[in-house]
Design a protein around this motif. Sequence first.
Motif, mmCIF file in Angstrom:
data_model
loop_
_atom_site.group_PDB
_atom_site.id
_atom_site.type_symbol
_atom_site.label_atom_id
_atom_site.label_comp_id
_atom_site.label_asym_id
_atom_site.label_seq_id
_atom_site.Cartn_x
_atom_site.Cartn_y
_atom_site.Cartn_z
ATOM 1 N N THR A 80 0.850 -1.196 0.000
ATOM 2 C CA THR A 80 0.000 0.000 0.000
ATOM 3 C C THR A 80 0.878 1.234 0.000
ATOM 4 O O THR A 80 1.863 1.304 0.742
ATOM 5 N N SER A 81 0.556 2.188 -0.856
ATOM 6 C CA SER A 81 1.297 3.449 -0.886
ATOM 7 C C SER A 81 0.324 4.592 -0.661
ATOM 8 O O SER A 81 -0.805 4.571 -1.145
ATOM 9 N N THR A 82 0.770 5.589 0.092
ATOM 10 C CA THR A 82 -0.062 6.753 0.397
ATOM 11 C C THR A 82 0.737 8.015 0.139
ATOM 12 O O THR A 82 1.836 8.179 0.668
ATOM 13 N N VAL A 83 0.197 8.865 -0.701
ATOM 14 C CA VAL A 83 0.781 10.169 -0.970
ATOM 15 C C VAL A 83 -0.311 11.200 -0.716
ATOM 16 O O VAL A 83 -1.237 11.352 -1.512
ATOM 17 N N GLY A 84 -0.209 11.906 0.408
ATOM 18 C CA GLY A 84 -1.268 12.832 0.785
ATOM 19 C C GLY A 84 -2.547 12.065 1.071
ATOM 20 O O GLY A 84 -2.576 11.154 1.894
ATOM 21 N N ALA A 85 -3.615 12.437 0.374
ATOM 22 C CA ALA A 85 -4.890 11.751 0.552
ATOM 23 C C ALA A 85 -5.087 10.616 -0.435
ATOM 24 O O ALA A 85 -6.129 9.963 -0.449
ATOM 25 N N ASP A 86 -4.091 10.368 -1.269
ATOM 26 C CA ASP A 86 -4.194 9.356 -2.325
ATOM 27 C C ASP A 86 -3.611 8.042 -1.827
ATOM 28 O O ASP A 86 -2.401 7.951 -1.566
ATOM 29 N N THR A 87 -4.448 7.018 -1.675
ATOM 30 C CA THR A 87 -4.009 5.687 -1.242
ATOM 31 C C THR A 87 -4.189 4.699 -2.380
ATOM 32 O O THR A 87 -5.270 4.618 -2.970
#
Length: 712
Positions: free
Chosen positions: A392-399
Amino acid sequence: MSKRALVGEAVQRETGAPSIPTPEDPRPVRTRSPYENESRVPRFHESSWDLSQLHPNATLPRTNATLTFDDVESLALRHAAKQFIYARLNVALPRGRVFSGDTMAITGAYSEFRHIWWFFKHLESRNIFDLGEVVHEHYLTYVEDLRRHGASNLTVNHRIQVLWRLFAYRSHISGADTVPRPWPGYDPIDISGPFYRPAENSTPRVPAPVMMPLLNWALWYVEEAGPDIIRAVREARALKGREFAADPVVSERRLLRWLNERERNGRGLPRRDSELSFISRLMPGQPIAFLNLNLLAHLSGARHDFLKKKRTLMMLNERLSVLGFESGGLDAVATAPHPFDRDRAWRANGFTIQTADCAGRMLMAACWIVIAYLSGMRDSEVRNLRRGCRRTSTVGADTRLWVDGLAIKGQGDTGLDASWVVIAPVHQAIERLEELHDAELIFGWSPQDRETRDGLPTLGLSRTLNEFVQYVNQHHSTEGSQAIPDWEGAPWSLNSRQFRRTIAWYIARRPFGLIGLKRQYKHADIRTSMGYAGTSESGFPGEIEAARSLDATEDLYELYIMHSEHGRLLGGPRGERLNDEFRKILAEIDEDDLPQAAKPDAVRTMLRMIDQRYIAGPLADCLFRAERARCLRHLPMSERIERDRPILALCQPDDCGNGLTRPEQREGWAQAAERSAHFRRTTKGLDDAQKIVSRSIEAAYRRRAAEPDLTT
């Protein structure tokens, strides 16, 4: 030399090519591959080569990767076969129509060996035991033998192609310098004769009435029934690993202790569906004949031979009057609610070792369906996924949810690391498999309690998928309704290739395919849907493009049939030209006097020659060519020529050289006219100019809706 001849001589040695190996040569059979385990790498001098170690596909079945050279009786020909395969694996020759410019892939070695084996067996039948004795007459008699045994043109073509490669590699085989060129100036197809060539990407797509219930039931098994099945499989695996008592005294002590515990818990003896014949002979008419003796041995730890004694059976028959029978027998029971009745469990009967194993296989099949269909991965890529591949990758609110694996097709001996953006059910299916067993490969386990290269059998995957359909229909169909319906009166025959190409087809056949896909599969973000089309390592965009091309051809073919059989003409600027194309094709087909069965394929081939892309729309169709598309007029030419699809919102079919219309679209024009009139009546503040434009558009729509049918 004839232009039909193979390109070049293709017989010169490659610069730096490995020397010709001797019979006792210990070198690895593939000289340029990295090896994980040197002890498993086959060596040239060995009589059998297991090439599975050299291939990145960890699930490649050994039956398709093991070459047994002892099958060739002649020592000289056996050694020649080994040298030929060794050269094919390590030496690249100039490109031609019968052999490529690269070395042979590991997966092609088995087939290549079988083809050369057939020819060598023919030579042995002619008392030829050395390649130095081969003359062109032996090629002729080989083809005659194939024909005499009923081989088709396709089979003959496949069998004789190896003769050209044998000639090309003759300088890499001891004593083969005099091997003659096969049929100089001709290709294999000139010798075998023409044969049917399956169309590219011709794998049938699973029909939506079958695919959607199949996917729904696979998701249900992963999400709802999965935990129950995992508990049963783990308990069954533990029981199968249990040690039995060493002597009758210990067996009796264990059995009595187990019976007493069973009575305290209010549970019965495990029951079979049918009688055990030897018990019914010993004790005719007694209910103990329905005892599941094998499961009782595993549950109690008593030896089988002790349980089979008449004295033991009589004691068990007495206890049966108190305990009674119970279905299943394992401690694991179904707790998930039934899909049609949430007040009861999905499985009324408990689990036995056998039914737990069967349910475990069905859970693996369900996980495979979910992962393969909802990721767009190939079967080889799915089954090479390893424990811990979820990410799982999360950049800001983007998962985003990822699956890390290996792209195999066309990626050489090592494969290529690849990642797929997926949705939550795919992660959940992988998690279920990691809970089901402890093997490294998530599909590398079988219910027979052993880690294996093909836990979900490589050669039996199609059978397993169809068994899943049967299993679901057996346990979940209701009266008068199948859980997974038949198609055209029979169960749809599933295979592993259909899933990737089915979802590619669903994406490609709809306008705004990714948006439709997002809605259909409830994706949280359009970028998740883009994961299907964005994995270049797996070649999925090519699948989508091939599906789009195939679908366009079928749409054109349907228009052609309406023209040729019913005389219907298309409207619009491009429709008139397409009518002319249909007339030319019809005339050419009639002139060639083709058999009726061959006409559909011939027509489709001619339709594919049309270099524009056919796109069907609700109000008008487009035979798209960027330079004449009116909807792209506002774009600079540099941007226009790069587009491969029109802007449907700006479509002007009457004034565009790409536009064509069909009678079925008239209802859409009538509805559009009503919407235009409604807009003018209900919108306040329109000035006179806007009302004039609105009336003009409405009139144009009504004119198109009222156009008469055009027929020849």
